[in-house]
Design a protein around this motif. Structure first.
Motif, PDB file in Angstrom:
ATOM      1  N   VAL A   1      20.504  -7.593  10.580  1.00 35.35           N
ATOM      2  CA  VAL A   1      19.562  -7.670   9.467  1.00 35.35           C
ATOM      3  C   VAL A   1      20.065  -6.877   8.265  1.00 35.35           C
ATOM      4  O   VAL A   1      19.885  -7.275   7.120  1.00 35.35           O
ATOM      5  CB  VAL A   1      18.180  -7.155   9.938  1.00 35.35           C
ATOM      6  CG1 VAL A   1      17.256  -6.955   8.757  1.00 35.35           C
ATOM      7  CG2 VAL A   1      17.570  -8.128  10.940  1.00 35.35           C
ATOM      8  N   GLU A   2      20.748  -5.772   8.549  1.00 35.19           N
ATOM      9  CA  GLU A   2      21.017  -4.821   7.473  1.00 35.19           C
ATOM     10  C   GLU A   2      21.877  -5.388   6.345  1.00 35.19           C
ATOM     11  O   GLU A   2      21.549  -5.201   5.166  1.00 35.19           O
ATOM     12  CB  GLU A   2      21.652  -3.555   8.042  1.00 35.19           C
ATOM     13  CG  GLU A   2      21.779  -2.493   6.967  1.00 35.19           C
ATOM     14  CD  GLU A   2      22.174  -1.133   7.512  1.00 35.19           C
ATOM     15  OE1 GLU A   2      21.670  -0.733   8.572  1.00 35.19           O
ATOM     16  OE2 GLU A   2      23.003  -0.476   6.861  1.00 35.19           O
ATOM     17  N   ASP A   3      22.945  -6.078   6.705  1.00 34.26           N
ATOM     18  CA  ASP A   3      23.837  -6.582   5.652  1.00 34.26           C
ATOM     19  C   ASP A   3      23.114  -7.549   4.725  1.00 34.26           C
ATOM     20  O   ASP A   3      23.269  -7.510   3.503  1.00 34.26           O
ATOM     21  CB  ASP A   3      25.067  -7.266   6.266  1.00 34.26           C
ATOM     22  CG  ASP A   3      26.040  -6.235   6.839  1.00 34.26           C
ATOM     23  OD1 ASP A   3      25.898  -5.044   6.503  1.00 34.26           O
ATOM     24  OD2 ASP A   3      26.908  -6.630   7.637  1.00 34.26           O
ATOM     25  N   ARG A   4      22.303  -8.409   5.331  1.00 35.95           N
ATOM     26  CA  ARG A   4      21.615  -9.384   4.492  1.00 35.95           C
ATOM     27  C   ARG A   4      20.515  -8.719   3.660  1.00 35.95           C
ATOM     28  O   ARG A   4      20.311  -9.062   2.493  1.00 35.95           O
ATOM     29  CB  ARG A   4      21.023 -10.513   5.347  1.00 35.95           C
ATOM     30  CG  ARG A   4      20.764 -11.737   4.504  1.00 35.95           C
ATOM     31  CD  ARG A   4      20.460 -12.955   5.330  1.00 35.95           C
ATOM     32  NE  ARG A   4      20.241 -14.109   4.483  1.00 35.95           N
ATOM     33  CZ  ARG A   4      19.430 -15.117   4.797  1.00 35.95           C
ATOM     34  NH1 ARG A   4      18.795 -15.108   5.962  1.00 35.95           N
ATOM     35  NH2 ARG A   4      19.274 -16.118   3.976  1.00 35.95           N
ATOM     36  N   ALA A   5      19.811  -7.761   4.266  1.00 37.29           N
ATOM     37  CA  ALA A   5      18.788  -7.041   3.495  1.00 37.29           C
ATOM     38  C   ALA A   5      19.429  -6.320   2.314  1.00 37.29           C
ATOM     39  O   ALA A   5      18.901  -6.321   1.200  1.00 37.29           O
ATOM     40  CB  ALA A   5      18.053  -6.045   4.394  1.00 37.29           C
TER      41      ALA A   5
ATOM     42  N   ASN B   1       8.154  -6.534   9.416  1.00 39.02           N
ATOM     43  CA  ASN B   1       9.137  -6.900  10.436  1.00 39.02           C
ATOM     44  C   ASN B   1      10.467  -6.176  10.185  1.00 39.02           C
ATOM     45  O   ASN B   1      10.544  -5.282   9.349  1.00 39.02           O
ATOM     46  CB  ASN B   1       9.322  -8.422  10.444  1.00 39.02           C
ATOM     47  CG  ASN B   1       9.830  -8.939   9.092  1.00 39.02           C
ATOM     48  OD1 ASN B   1      10.334  -8.180   8.272  1.00 39.02           O
ATOM     49  ND2 ASN B   1       9.693 -10.230   8.878  1.00 39.02           N
ATOM     50  N   ALA B   2      11.489  -6.564  10.920  1.00 39.36           N
ATOM     51  CA  ALA B   2      12.782  -5.879  10.826  1.00 39.36           C
ATOM     52  C   ALA B   2      13.353  -5.945   9.413  1.00 39.36           C
ATOM     53  O   ALA B   2      13.984  -4.995   8.945  1.00 39.36           O
ATOM     54  CB  ALA B   2      13.766  -6.486  11.820  1.00 39.36           C
ATOM     55  N   TRP B   3      13.134  -7.060   8.693  1.00 35.59           N
ATOM     56  CA  TRP B   3      13.617  -7.183   7.314  1.00 35.59           C
ATOM     57  C   TRP B   3      12.983  -6.145   6.417  1.00 35.59           C
ATOM     58  O   TRP B   3      13.661  -5.499   5.619  1.00 35.59           O
ATOM     59  CB  TRP B   3      13.281  -8.570   6.764  1.00 35.59           C
ATOM     60  CG  TRP B   3      14.037  -9.655   7.425  1.00 35.59           C
ATOM     61  CD1 TRP B   3      13.608 -10.443   8.464  1.00 35.59           C
ATOM     62  CD2 TRP B   3      15.375 -10.065   7.137  1.00 35.59           C
ATOM     63  NE1 TRP B   3      14.597 -11.315   8.826  1.00 35.59           N
ATOM     64  CE2 TRP B   3      15.693 -11.112   8.021  1.00 35.59           C
ATOM     65  CE3 TRP B   3      16.315  -9.644   6.209  1.00 35.59           C
ATOM     66  CZ2 TRP B   3      16.927 -11.747   8.007  1.00 35.59           C
ATOM     67  CZ3 TRP B   3      17.535 -10.270   6.188  1.00 35.59           C
ATOM     68  CH2 TRP B   3      17.842 -11.312   7.084  1.00 35.59           C
TER      69      TRP B   3
END
Lengths: 434, 434
Positions: free
Chosen positions: B30-34, B214-216
């Motif tokens: 998730v982190e890279d896209r966030a 959520n995680a995002w």
């Protein structure tokens, strides 16, 4: 080139914005490696800690010698000038007094519906403090980070500082002893943050990590946030001075340089309503720099980020200061308290011609770890709050249950949570049979 | 399989540790896209926000329609059951009362050396709240996140919630209106966090971001931390119930399920000193699940992470609870206050057989946003503190300068900071001529 800006000119707003936003806090390239160090030590414990310390600091660690001994602390105390020891002790007492007074208090009461409500603050079990080596190794920072934890009642306060060089600066270890730090380890950088966050037997983990550091330390702290608490995301610091013409330009110049000499990225700004006075301060700063009366960083900081801003009236300085939300505001005017009341965003305010920020760095009492880079818009300085946590309390008998229960059931049903509703409704039924 | 564990058995410690550590909070990938979403919206403003909303939520945004109108809020109020509105209003009043009482207070005093010391709390200028869509869309969470900001005195409170589906759940908008939220936008996920942190004209940025997601959302919040304040790093929640045999097993079973039905990763643990009672609760839980008296998540959570632990005595339950440092502790025993006093690590404690955690979810008064996953070791629940910041105050005249100055000069010289020393020494000289 240091700016003399006039707030009355057309381009001032843009110039001021550029001045505030001009400083970088870039830490590119550090994050991936800090992440690798953290993961490695989390998984590999002390052996991994030793390996990274060898690689980065060139100093291997052993479980037997990593911890600073009482004999080493006593030697550090003996190696310091007694005047310095006395001043550190004086500072420690004043910092302790201030922070004990600022401890949050508990409360418990019964409300009109018969519901018992309240909260309770408890200290964390263990706190860790990082004390950097090199240029930023300040004994005052050891006191400022450790004493709020002690005032909060933290039973185990740990300090880590880079190995090898720690005995070159005995005042650091002396400050640690005066602050009553319980365990001191010679471990540096991101690996110290890893050891504090995850433990590395025989080093036990802590719950909260505070203290300044370079990009490695700051990045590692941000990465472990959530697993443990951290004090803040720190950047280069700043002072905004609001002064009228009834000050000695040489004194105000020294105040500006006191901030600037910390760091080439520091920012010192003078707001004054007298252009002639502003020019005199600029000249006095030039004299100080030329005479070598400051550290070399001061010139770098002053030329890049310093400014003297001529405002139309002192209230305008308040408005401009709030836009920057600086770490420190120093007010050297007639009736400084009245101006201080109007400031909304600042880490710390120093009021009066005889109250320089430098006194706050050492022994006024309030903490010198303060939000930087505009974070005073939403963040506070280090305090006992950082080392305590609040548990909320609620209790009720029949009366309170009857008062709150039906609304609780309604809301639980509206949210589609049947067991929530049952948890309340079954009690209402047990009490009233309906 | 849900466990019935006996604290007296040899392998218990290992079993209990596995139970506490077994839940994941993984957000891999998730982190890279966030991070990309945040950077894109920071640079591209509203156009980038629109593009990401189209891509992720399938809903394009326009500056004209992104903000929820007063007419839409009124329609949402009208669409709700009046009983629900009345219960939300009741809850809002109680939450407000509690949080207003917990506002930190200012202090200012003059110490024995004539130094003025103190601190002042001010609200942040603007706070943002994320309200998730889908399963976790709770009107109670809107109240719990917005009202502490309002009680703190925040002038501008913003809410973002995913577009498209927000009108399916009118209670969310009704709660926002009741809480007095100033601006509501239909923006979801990491892109909402970006818009709140950096602004996306016509949406102005905020200083602090709170609220579940959520995680995002969680990942984006962690990434913007430092630029703005965030409430916490939240994980799946938990309740530890300490109950003796003098409780109705069906009621305790409902309490366990109330936590479990939130989330398949939630954890419900009962500690009791009576094995027979423990077995009855296990049976009652099975009955509830079989009869479909809970949401489907409850069974998943209970089978994976639930447990009934038979302790040798209730004090042992306190020790075991502190090891987990849970979000909620519920004490259903004789003299629950005495046990509550012994607990060191918990987000919230509910005392008494008639005080279920579910009342705290809605309207007891304390906040239901609490530290999870063991973070109660160092973190606190959401409160007015999150929406305020402290400015420390210091001022002095001649007496205080004389008292503190010489030690300040000594420490500045010891730290190798000549301008710090000059800043103090020049004032001493101006006052005393030496």
């Amino acid at each position: 080139m240091t700016r003399l800006l006039f707030a009355s000119t057309p381009h001032f707003n843009a110039e001021y914005k550029a001045l505030l936003l001009g400083r970088g806090e870039a830490v590119d390239g550090v994050e991936d490696r800090a992440r690798a160090i953290l993961a490695d030590i989390k998984a590999g414990g002390f052996a991994a800690l030793d390996a990274w310390s060898q690689k980065i600091d060139g100093v291997g660690l052993s479980p037997q010698s990593v911890r600073v001994t009482q004999a080493q602390l006593n030697a550090a105390m003996a190696a310091c000038d007694p005047k310095v020891i006395a001043s550190l002790e004086r500072a420690a007492q004043r910092i302790t007094d201030y922070h004990q007074r600022s401890k949050p208090s508990d409360d418990i009461w019964v409300d009109a519906q018969g519901v018992t409500l309240g909260w309770r603050w408890t200290p964390v079990d263990a706190a860790g403090l990082y004390a950097p080596g090199g240029m930023a190794a300040y004994p005052s920072s050891v006191l400022m980070n450790a004493l709020p934890a002690k005032a909060a009642g933290v039973a185990r306060v740990v300090m880590m500082t880079p190995p090898g060089r720690m005995h070159e600066n005995p005042a650091i270890l002396a400050a640690a002893k005066i602050a009553g730090i319980d365990e001191i380890y010679g471990v540096g950088g991101a690996q110290a943050i890893a050891a504090m966050a995850y433990g590395a037997d025989p080093i036990a983990p802590v719950d909260v990590i505070a203290g300044p550091g370079n990009a490695w330390v700051s990045t590692a702290k941000k990465l472990v946030f959530g697993h443990v608490g951290i004090d803040s995301v720190a950047g280069p610091s700043e002072v905004f001075i609001i002064a009228d013409a009834d000050n000695d330009p040489a004194i105000i110049a020294a105040d500006l340089m006191a901030q600037a000499e910390h760091d080439g990225l520091a920012q010192s700004i003078l707001f004054t309503d007298d252009a002639n006075f502003g020019q005199k301060v600029l000249d006095a700063v030039a004299t100080m720099i030329e005479a070598g009366q400051t550290g070399p960083e001061a010139k770098i900081s002053w030329l890049a980020y310093g400014a003297v801003i001529i405002v139309n009236h002192l209230d305008q300085a308040i408005t401009l200061s709030d836009l920057g939300a600086p770490e420190h505001v120093q007010i050297a005017t007639h009736n400084p308290e009245a101006l201080a009341k109007k400031i909304r965003h600042a880490g710390a305010i120093f009021m009066g011609r005889l109250a320089p920020e430098a006194l706050g760095d050492y022994l006024a009492g309030p903490n010198h770890v303060l939000p930087t880079g505009g974070r005073a818009r939403w963040a506070s300085g280090l305090s006992t709050h950082m080392f305590m946590k609040r548990t909320t309390l609620m209790g009720t008998g029949i009366e309170g249950l009857r008062a709150l229960g039906p609304s609780g059931v309604t809301l639980a049903q509206a949210e589609g949570l049947p067991a929530h509703a049952a948890s309340i409704a079954l009690r209402l039924k047990a009490v009233d049979g309906t």
